[in-house]
Design a protein around this motif. Structure first.
Motif, PDB file in Angstrom:
ATOM      1  N   LYS A  73      38.205  32.066  53.578  1.00 55.92           N
ATOM      2  CA  LYS A  73      38.336  33.519  53.712  1.00 55.92           C
ATOM      3  C   LYS A  73      37.850  34.181  52.423  1.00 55.92           C
ATOM      4  CE  LYS A  73      42.350  33.378  56.764  1.00 55.92           C
ATOM      5  NZ  LYS A  73      43.784  33.709  56.872  1.00 55.92           N
ATOM      6  N   GLU A  74      37.416  35.419  52.543  1.00 55.37           N
ATOM      7  CA  GLU A  74      36.984  36.172  51.373  1.00 55.37           C
ATOM      8  C   GLU A  74      38.202  36.744  50.660  1.00 55.37           C
ATOM      9  OE1 GLU A  74      34.226  39.192  52.538  1.00 55.37           O
ATOM     10  OE2 GLU A  74      32.647  37.744  52.963  1.00 55.37           O
ATOM     11  N   VAL A  75      38.130  36.777  49.333  1.00 58.38           N
ATOM     12  CA  VAL A  75      39.168  37.413  48.526  1.00 58.38           C
ATOM     13  C   VAL A  75      38.489  38.413  47.590  1.00 58.38           C
ATOM     14  CG1 VAL A  75      40.826  35.509  48.627  1.00 58.38           C
ATOM     15  CG2 VAL A  75      39.122  35.534  46.819  1.00 58.38           C
ATOM     16  N   TYR A  76      39.215  39.443  47.238  1.00 61.96           N
ATOM     17  CA  TYR A  76      38.665  40.509  46.406  1.00 61.96           C
ATOM     18  C   TYR A  76      39.574  40.747  45.205  1.00 61.96           C
ATOM     19  CZ  TYR A  76      35.944  41.277  50.586  1.00 61.96           C
ATOM     20  OH  TYR A  76      35.119  41.096  51.654  1.00 61.96           O
ATOM     21  N   GLY A  77      38.959  40.998  44.074  1.00 62.25           N
ATOM     22  CA  GLY A  77      39.738  41.251  42.881  1.00 62.25           C
ATOM     23  C   GLY A  77      38.951  42.015  41.836  1.00 62.25           C
ATOM     24  N   LEU A  78      39.629  42.324  40.763  1.00 58.36           N
ATOM     25  CA  LEU A  78      39.043  43.078  39.659  1.00 58.36           C
ATOM     26  C   LEU A  78      39.357  42.397  38.336  1.00 58.36           C
ATOM     27  CD1 LEU A  78      40.047  46.737  40.592  1.00 58.36           C
ATOM     28  CD2 LEU A  78      37.810  45.696  40.821  1.00 58.36           C
ATOM     29  N   VAL A  79      38.519  42.693  37.342  1.00 58.15           N
ATOM     30  CA  VAL A  79      38.807  42.298  35.967  1.00 58.15           C
ATOM     31  C   VAL A  79      39.429  43.512  35.300  1.00 58.15           C
ATOM     32  CG1 VAL A  79      37.844  41.576  33.761  1.00 58.15           C
ATOM     33  CG2 VAL A  79      36.880  40.683  35.872  1.00 58.15           C
ATOM     34  N   ASN A  80      40.580  43.320  34.697  1.00 58.60           N
ATOM     35  CA  ASN A  80      41.278  44.427  34.031  1.00 58.60           C
ATOM     36  C   ASN A  80      41.462  44.093  32.557  1.00 58.60           C
ATOM     37  OD1 ASN A  80      42.853  46.573  33.257  1.00 58.60           O
ATOM     38  ND2 ASN A  80      44.665  45.919  34.363  1.00 58.60           N
ATOM     39  N   SER A  81      40.850  44.889  31.706  1.00 55.49           N
ATOM     40  CA  SER A  81      41.044  44.678  30.266  1.00 55.49           C
ATOM     41  C   SER A  81      41.847  45.813  29.647  1.00 55.49           C
ATOM     42  CB  SER A  81      39.686  44.528  29.565  1.00 55.49           C
ATOM     43  OG  SER A  81      38.906  45.675  29.762  1.00 55.49           O
ATOM     44  N   VAL A  82      42.354  46.712  30.472  1.00 48.14           N
ATOM     45  CA  VAL A  82      43.189  47.805  29.973  1.00 48.14           C
ATOM     46  C   VAL A  82      44.647  47.359  30.046  1.00 48.14           C
ATOM     47  CG1 VAL A  82      43.830  50.227  30.300  1.00 48.14           C
ATOM     48  CG2 VAL A  82      41.503  49.464  30.824  1.00 48.14           C
ATOM     49  N   PRO A  83      45.314  47.297  28.903  1.00 49.66           N
ATOM     50  CA  PRO A  83      46.662  46.707  28.877  1.00 49.66           C
ATOM     51  C   PRO A  83      47.778  47.616  29.397  1.00 49.66           C
ATOM     52  CG  PRO A  83      46.038  47.408  26.689  1.00 49.66           C
ATOM     53  CD  PRO A  83      44.858  47.684  27.569  1.00 49.66           C
ATOM     54  N   LEU A  84      47.656  48.053  30.627  1.00 52.66           N
ATOM     55  CA  LEU A  84      48.701  48.884  31.220  1.00 52.66           C
ATOM     56  C   LEU A  84      49.202  48.264  32.517  1.00 52.66           C
ATOM     57  CD1 LEU A  84      47.196  52.450  30.754  1.00 52.66           C
ATOM     58  CD2 LEU A  84      49.075  51.430  29.483  1.00 52.66           C
ATOM     59  N   PRO A  85      50.468  47.854  32.560  1.00 49.09           N
ATOM     60  CA  PRO A  85      51.030  47.294  33.787  1.00 49.09           C
ATOM     61  C   PRO A  85      50.893  48.235  34.982  1.00 49.09           C
ATOM     62  CG  PRO A  85      52.490  46.866  31.953  1.00 49.09           C
ATOM     63  CD  PRO A  85      51.420  47.794  31.448  1.00 49.09           C
ATOM     64  N   MET A  86      50.940  49.528  34.728  1.00 48.54           N
ATOM     65  CA  MET A  86      50.813  50.507  35.813  1.00 48.54           C
ATOM     66  C   MET A  86      49.459  50.361  36.520  1.00 48.54           C
ATOM     67  SD  MET A  86      50.914  54.660  35.573  1.00 48.54           S
ATOM     68  CE  MET A  86      49.459  54.710  34.554  1.00 48.54           C
ATOM     69  N   LEU A  87      48.390  50.125  35.769  1.00 49.36           N
ATOM     70  CA  LEU A  87      47.072  49.947  36.378  1.00 49.36           C
ATOM     71  C   LEU A  87      47.007  48.664  37.191  1.00 49.36           C
ATOM     72  CD1 LEU A  87      44.623  51.119  33.586  1.00 49.36           C
ATOM     73  CD2 LEU A  87      45.240  52.290  35.691  1.00 49.36           C
ATOM     74  N   VAL A  88      47.656  47.620  36.690  1.00 43.94           N
ATOM     75  CA  VAL A  88      47.698  46.351  37.423  1.00 43.94           C
ATOM     76  C   VAL A  88      48.409  46.554  38.752  1.00 43.94           C
ATOM     77  CG1 VAL A  88      48.587  43.992  37.393  1.00 43.94           C
ATOM     78  CG2 VAL A  88      47.603  44.968  35.313  1.00 43.94           C
ATOM     79  N   GLU A  89      49.502  47.277  38.714  1.00 37.50           N
ATOM     80  CA  GLU A  89      50.260  47.558  39.935  1.00 37.50           C
ATOM     81  C   GLU A  89      49.427  48.380  40.919  1.00 37.50           C
ATOM     82  OE1 GLU A  89      54.769  49.044  41.039  1.00 37.50           O
ATOM     83  OE2 GLU A  89      54.019  49.262  38.997  1.00 37.50           O
ATOM     84  N   MET A  90      48.676  49.347  40.410  1.00 38.87           N
ATOM     85  CA  MET A  90      47.817  50.175  41.267  1.00 38.87           C
ATOM     86  C   MET A  90      46.736  49.325  41.935  1.00 38.87           C
ATOM     87  SD  MET A  90      47.480  53.551  38.865  1.00 38.87           S
ATOM     88  CE  MET A  90      46.188  54.304  39.816  1.00 38.87           C
ATOM     89  N   ILE A  91      46.202  48.351  41.214  1.00 36.90           N
ATOM     90  CA  ILE A  91      45.197  47.445  41.777  1.00 36.90           C
ATOM     91  C   ILE A  91      45.795  46.682  42.954  1.00 36.90           C
ATOM     92  CG2 ILE A  91      43.810  45.379  41.309  1.00 36.90           C
ATOM     93  CD1 ILE A  91      43.509  46.491  38.410  1.00 36.90           C
ATOM     94  N   GLY A  92      47.026  46.218  42.792  1.00 40.73           N
ATOM     95  CA  GLY A  92      47.705  45.496  43.866  1.00 40.73           C
ATOM     96  C   GLY A  92      47.947  46.367  45.078  1.00 40.73           C
ATOM     97  N   TYR A  93      48.429  47.579  44.865  1.00 38.29           N
ATOM     98  CA  TYR A  93      48.710  48.477  45.991  1.00 38.29           C
ATOM     99  C   TYR A  93      47.433  49.005  46.638  1.00 38.29           C
ATOM    100  CZ  TYR A  93      53.626  48.243  44.801  1.00 38.29           C
ATOM    101  OH  TYR A  93      54.896  47.793  44.556  1.00 38.29           O
ATOM    102  N   ALA A  94      46.308  48.877  45.933  1.00 38.65           N
ATOM    103  CA  ALA A  94      45.017  49.284  46.513  1.00 38.65           C
ATOM    104  C   ALA A  94      44.492  48.228  47.481  1.00 38.65           C
ATOM    105  CB  ALA A  94      43.995  49.533  45.414  1.00 38.65           C
ATOM    106  N   GLY A  95      45.154  47.071  47.524  1.00 39.13           N
ATOM    107  CA  GLY A  95      44.790  46.059  48.512  1.00 39.13           C
ATOM    108  C   GLY A  95      43.991  44.883  47.995  1.00 39.13           C
ATOM    109  N   TYR A  96      43.781  44.809  46.692  1.00 34.77           N
ATOM    110  CA  TYR A  96      43.050  43.664  46.140  1.00 34.77           C
ATOM    111  C   TYR A  96      43.916  42.413  46.205  1.00 34.77           C
ATOM    112  CZ  TYR A  96      39.429  46.781  44.497  1.00 34.77           C
ATOM    113  OH  TYR A  96      38.402  47.688  44.438  1.00 34.77           O
ATOM    114  N   ASP A  97      43.259  41.252  46.187  1.00 32.99           N
ATOM    115  CA  ASP A  97      43.967  39.977  46.273  1.00 32.99           C
ATOM    116  C   ASP A  97      44.350  39.420  44.899  1.00 32.99           C
ATOM    117  OD1 ASP A  97      43.682  39.628  49.169  1.00 32.99           O
ATOM    118  OD2 ASP A  97      41.539  39.482  48.709  1.00 32.99           O
ATOM    119  N   PHE A  98      43.506  39.680  43.906  1.00 30.34           N
ATOM    120  CA  PHE A  98      43.780  39.138  42.566  1.00 30.34           C
ATOM    121  C   PHE A  98      43.290  40.087  41.487  1.00 30.34           C
ATOM    122  CE2 PHE A  98      39.511  37.668  43.505  1.00 30.34           C
ATOM    123  CZ  PHE A  98      38.841  37.804  42.290  1.00 30.34           C
TER     124      PHE A  98
END
Length: 96
Positions: free
Chosen positions: A15-40
């Protein structure tokens, strides 16, 4: 409690998985990535060094939003190797 890795399982099932590279050290942005539907998310320590506590919060934010966190520790391995704190031959992996 240890959980199974949903990204690894999806890849095994071709199956296909989708994700982003995050270099901004904010947990809030990581959480937003998850709620946006990304897998990793890849938490990048190579280009921006994070505080260990911030990194821990970012990992927890990922897990709380059903996002699989991966941490790029390549630069940390290189630095420890330069200082002879670890032996290159003992490494199990290098980079992604």
């Amino acid at each position: 409690m240890l959980k199974t890795n949903p990204v690894k399982n999806a890849l095994k099932e071709k199956k296909e998985v989708y994700g982003l590279v995050n270099s901004v050290p904010l947990p809030m942005l990581v959480e937003m990535i998850g709620y946006a539907g990304y897998d990793f998310v890849i938490l990048d320590l190579e280009h921006l060094l994070r505080d260990p506590v911030e990194l821990e919060h970012a990992i927890r934010a990922a897990e709380c939003s059903n996002l699989c966190p991966f941490v790029n520790i390549t630069c940390l391995i290189r630095e420890l190797s330069k200082r002879k704190l670890i032996d290159d031959k003992q490494l199990l992996f290098g980079s992604f």
